[in-house]
Scaffold this motif. Sequence first.
Motif, PDB file in Angstrom:
ATOM      1  N   SER A  60       0.843  -1.185   0.000  1.00 11.70           N
ATOM      2  CA  SER A  60       0.000   0.000   0.000  1.00 11.70           C
ATOM      3  C   SER A  60       0.882   1.240   0.000  1.00 11.70           C
ATOM      4  O   SER A  60       2.096   1.140   0.207  1.00 11.70           O
ATOM      5  CB  SER A  60      -0.933   0.009   1.216  1.00 11.70           C
ATOM      6  OG  SER A  60      -0.176   0.018   2.411  1.00 11.70           O
ATOM      7  N   GLY A  61       0.258   2.385  -0.222  1.00 10.00           N
ATOM      8  CA  GLY A  61       0.993   3.640  -0.142  1.00 10.00           C
ATOM      9  C   GLY A  61       1.338   4.275  -1.474  1.00 10.00           C
ATOM     10  O   GLY A  61       1.894   5.377  -1.518  1.00 10.00           O
ATOM     11  N   GLY A  62       1.035   3.594  -2.575  1.00 11.57           N
ATOM     12  CA  GLY A  62       1.313   4.172  -3.875  1.00 11.57           C
ATOM     13  C   GLY A  62       0.372   5.318  -4.189  1.00 11.57           C
ATOM     14  O   GLY A  62      -0.597   5.578  -3.469  1.00 11.57           O
ATOM     15  N   GLY A  75      10.209  15.355  -7.269  1.00 13.58           N
ATOM     16  CA  GLY A  75      10.782  15.928  -6.058  1.00 13.58           C
ATOM     17  C   GLY A  75      10.031  15.569  -4.802  1.00 13.58           C
ATOM     18  O   GLY A  75      10.513  15.835  -3.690  1.00 13.58           O
ATOM     19  N   GLY A  76       8.882  14.976  -4.940  1.00  8.79           N
ATOM     20  CA  GLY A  76       8.063  14.612  -3.793  1.00  8.79           C
ATOM     21  C   GLY A  76       8.482  13.304  -3.156  1.00  8.79           C
ATOM     22  O   GLY A  76       9.469  12.680  -3.561  1.00  8.79           O
ATOM     23  N   SER A  77       7.701  12.893  -2.152  1.00  6.80           N
ATOM     24  CA  SER A  77       8.007  11.683  -1.384  1.00  6.80           C
ATOM     25  C   SER A  77       6.775  10.808  -1.242  1.00  6.80           C
ATOM     26  O   SER A  77       5.640  11.301  -1.256  1.00  6.80           O
ATOM     27  CB  SER A  77       8.506  12.055   0.018  1.00  6.80           C
ATOM     28  OG  SER A  77       9.696  12.815  -0.041  1.00  6.80           O
ATOM     29  N   LEU A  78       7.029   9.527  -1.099  1.00  6.54           N
ATOM     30  CA  LEU A  78       5.988   8.550  -0.771  1.00  6.54           C
ATOM     31  C   LEU A  78       6.614   7.497   0.127  1.00  6.54           C
ATOM     32  O   LEU A  78       7.822   7.233   0.047  1.00  6.54           O
ATOM     33  CB  LEU A  78       5.445   7.856  -2.029  1.00  6.54           C
ATOM     34  CG  LEU A  78       4.437   8.581  -2.908  1.00  6.54           C
ATOM     35  CD1 LEU A  78       4.129   7.725  -4.133  1.00  6.54           C
ATOM     36  CD2 LEU A  78       3.159   8.883  -2.147  1.00  6.54           C
ATOM     37  N   ARG A  79       5.782   6.877   0.950  1.00  2.00           N
ATOM     38  CA  ARG A  79       6.230   5.721   1.727  1.00  2.00           C
ATOM     39  C   ARG A  79       5.331   4.546   1.400  1.00  2.00           C
ATOM     40  O   ARG A  79       4.113   4.601   1.637  1.00  2.00           O
ATOM     41  CB  ARG A  79       6.209   5.998   3.227  1.00  2.00           C
ATOM     42  CG  ARG A  79       6.869   4.870   4.020  1.00  2.00           C
ATOM     43  CD  ARG A  79       6.928   5.118   5.508  1.00  2.00           C
ATOM     44  NE  ARG A  79       5.641   4.858   6.158  1.00  2.00           N
ATOM     45  CZ  ARG A  79       5.525   4.586   7.447  1.00  2.00           C
ATOM     46  NH1 ARG A  79       6.590   4.535   8.227  1.00  2.00           N
ATOM     47  NH2 ARG A  79       4.323   4.386   7.964  1.00  2.00           N
ATOM     48  N   VAL A 133      18.530   4.273  -7.141  1.00  2.53           N
ATOM     49  CA  VAL A 133      17.754   4.799  -6.013  1.00  2.53           C
ATOM     50  C   VAL A 133      18.615   5.100  -4.787  1.00  2.53           C
ATOM     51  O   VAL A 133      18.097   5.625  -3.791  1.00  2.53           O
ATOM     52  CB  VAL A 133      16.610   3.847  -5.617  1.00  2.53           C
ATOM     53  CG1 VAL A 133      15.750   3.513  -6.830  1.00  2.53           C
ATOM     54  CG2 VAL A 133      17.125   2.584  -4.953  1.00  2.53           C
ATOM     55  N   LYS A 134      19.891   4.779  -4.829  1.00  2.16           N
ATOM     56  CA  LYS A 134      20.768   5.022  -3.683  1.00  2.16           C
ATOM     57  C   LYS A 134      20.759   6.492  -3.291  1.00  2.16           C
ATOM     58  O   LYS A 134      20.841   7.373  -4.145  1.00  2.16           O
ATOM     59  CB  LYS A 134      22.198   4.594  -4.012  1.00  2.16           C
ATOM     60  CG  LYS A 134      22.450   3.119  -3.870  1.00  2.16           C
ATOM     61  CD  LYS A 134      23.901   2.776  -4.184  1.00  2.16           C
ATOM     62  CE  LYS A 134      24.127   1.282  -4.103  1.00  2.16           C
ATOM     63  NZ  LYS A 134      25.502   0.908  -4.504  1.00  2.16           N
ATOM     64  N   GLY A 135      20.634   6.725  -1.993  1.00  4.81           N
ATOM     65  CA  GLY A 135      20.610   8.093  -1.495  1.00  4.81           C
ATOM     66  C   GLY A 135      19.236   8.734  -1.523  1.00  4.81           C
ATOM     67  O   GLY A 135      19.038   9.808  -0.953  1.00  4.81           O
ATOM     68  N   ARG A 136      18.280   8.098  -2.181  1.00 10.40           N
ATOM     69  CA  ARG A 136      16.915   8.640  -2.269  1.00 10.40           C
ATOM     70  C   ARG A 136      15.897   7.735  -1.581  1.00 10.40           C
ATOM     71  O   ARG A 136      14.919   8.229  -1.005  1.00 10.40           O
ATOM     72  CB  ARG A 136      16.513   8.832  -3.732  1.00 10.40           C
ATOM     73  CG  ARG A 136      17.401   9.787  -4.504  1.00 10.40           C
ATOM     74  CD  ARG A 136      16.826  10.086  -5.885  1.00 10.40           C
ATOM     75  NE  ARG A 136      16.711   8.898  -6.717  1.00 10.40           N
ATOM     76  CZ  ARG A 136      15.576   8.469  -7.256  1.00 10.40           C
ATOM     77  NH1 ARG A 136      14.443   9.141  -7.050  1.00 10.40           N
ATOM     78  NH2 ARG A 136      15.558   7.385  -8.023  1.00 10.40           N
ATOM     79  N   PHE A 137      16.096   6.425  -1.658  1.00  7.73           N
ATOM     80  CA  PHE A 137      15.156   5.462  -1.098  1.00  7.73           C
ATOM     81  C   PHE A 137      15.773   4.804   0.130  1.00  7.73           C
ATOM     82  O   PHE A 137      16.991   4.573   0.179  1.00  7.73           O
ATOM     83  CB  PHE A 137      14.814   4.369  -2.115  1.00  7.73           C
ATOM     84  CG  PHE A 137      13.990   4.811  -3.287  1.00  7.73           C
ATOM     85  CD1 PHE A 137      13.748   6.149  -3.569  1.00  7.73           C
ATOM     86  CD2 PHE A 137      13.437   3.863  -4.130  1.00  7.73           C
ATOM     87  CE1 PHE A 137      13.001   6.558  -4.649  1.00  7.73           C
ATOM     88  CE2 PHE A 137      12.665   4.233  -5.225  1.00  7.73           C
ATOM     89  CZ  PHE A 137      12.455   5.572  -5.496  1.00  7.73           C
ATOM     90  N   SER A 183      12.758  12.520  -3.126  1.00  5.09           N
ATOM     91  CA  SER A 183      13.301  13.101  -4.364  1.00  5.09           C
ATOM     92  C   SER A 183      12.880  12.291  -5.581  1.00  5.09           C
ATOM     93  O   SER A 183      13.702  11.950  -6.437  1.00  5.09           O
ATOM     94  CB  SER A 183      14.835  13.184  -4.277  1.00  5.09           C
ATOM     95  OG  SER A 183      15.234  13.953  -3.171  1.00  5.09           O
ATOM     96  N   LEU A 184      11.609  11.998  -5.645  1.00  3.99           N
ATOM     97  CA  LEU A 184      11.107  11.130  -6.713  1.00  3.99           C
ATOM     98  C   LEU A 184      11.249  11.789  -8.080  1.00  3.99           C
ATOM     99  O   LEU A 184      11.121  13.019  -8.217  1.00  3.99           O
ATOM    100  CB  LEU A 184       9.655  10.759  -6.446  1.00  3.99           C
ATOM    101  CG  LEU A 184       9.485   9.674  -5.381  1.00  3.99           C
ATOM    102  CD1 LEU A 184       8.079   9.668  -4.823  1.00  3.99           C
ATOM    103  CD2 LEU A 184       9.850   8.313  -5.950  1.00  3.99           C
ATOM    104  N   LYS A 185      11.515  10.934  -9.071  1.00  7.62           N
ATOM    105  CA  LYS A 185      11.706  11.361 -10.446  1.00  7.62           C
ATOM    106  C   LYS A 185      10.674  10.682 -11.332  1.00  7.62           C
ATOM    107  O   LYS A 185      10.179   9.604 -10.987  1.00  7.62           O
ATOM    108  CB  LYS A 185      13.103  10.963 -10.920  1.00  7.62           C
ATOM    109  CG  LYS A 185      14.239  11.465 -10.050  1.00  7.62           C
ATOM    110  CD  LYS A 185      15.574  10.917 -10.529  1.00  7.62           C
ATOM    111  CE  LYS A 185      16.729  11.383  -9.646  1.00  7.62           C
ATOM    112  NZ  LYS A 185      18.027  10.840 -10.107  1.00  7.62           N
ATOM    113  N   PRO A 186      10.389  11.267 -12.492  1.00  4.98           N
ATOM    114  CA  PRO A 186       9.435  10.604 -13.400  1.00  4.98           C
ATOM    115  C   PRO A 186       9.846   9.169 -13.738  1.00  4.98           C
ATOM    116  O   PRO A 186       8.980   8.303 -13.898  1.00  4.98           O
ATOM    117  CB  PRO A 186       9.460  11.503 -14.636  1.00  4.98           C
ATOM    118  CG  PRO A 186       9.783  12.855 -14.101  1.00  4.98           C
ATOM    119  CD  PRO A 186      10.749  12.611 -12.978  1.00  4.98           C
TER     120      PRO A 186
END
Length: 118
Positions: free
Chosen positions: A7-9, A15-19, A63-67, A84-87
């Motif tokens: 869940s959580g998608g 640039g945003g965040s999700l968990r 994803v290193k450093g971001r996830f 720091s999400l990217k397209p």
Amino acid sequence: QVQLVESGGGLVQPGGSLRLSCAADGSLARFYVMAWYRQPPGKQREFVAAYGSGGITNYADSVKGRFTISRDNAQNTVYLQMNSLKPEDTAVYYCKARPWGPNKQDYWGQGTQVTVSS
């Protein structure tokens, strides 16, 4: 049989965040490794991050450093914090559990969609 529920998608701007969460139907102690994979549109499923025995973590270079992958044994849940999400992070994200012992099958969740777009 093991059930894993992600869940959580959702939709988030660059640039945003999700968990993301992956809830197992029982103790995580059954599993040697808990991992996240993703499948971008039109592409093959790829490794994202893993949390192994002893707390060892591993990440794809992209994803290193971001996830960050983490686990809460009390909640039987594994998380993937995505910053720091990217397209190019747009994909269906899947949770995988690998049990201890030889000749054991991996278990997969049903996936959760993450879309990064403005």
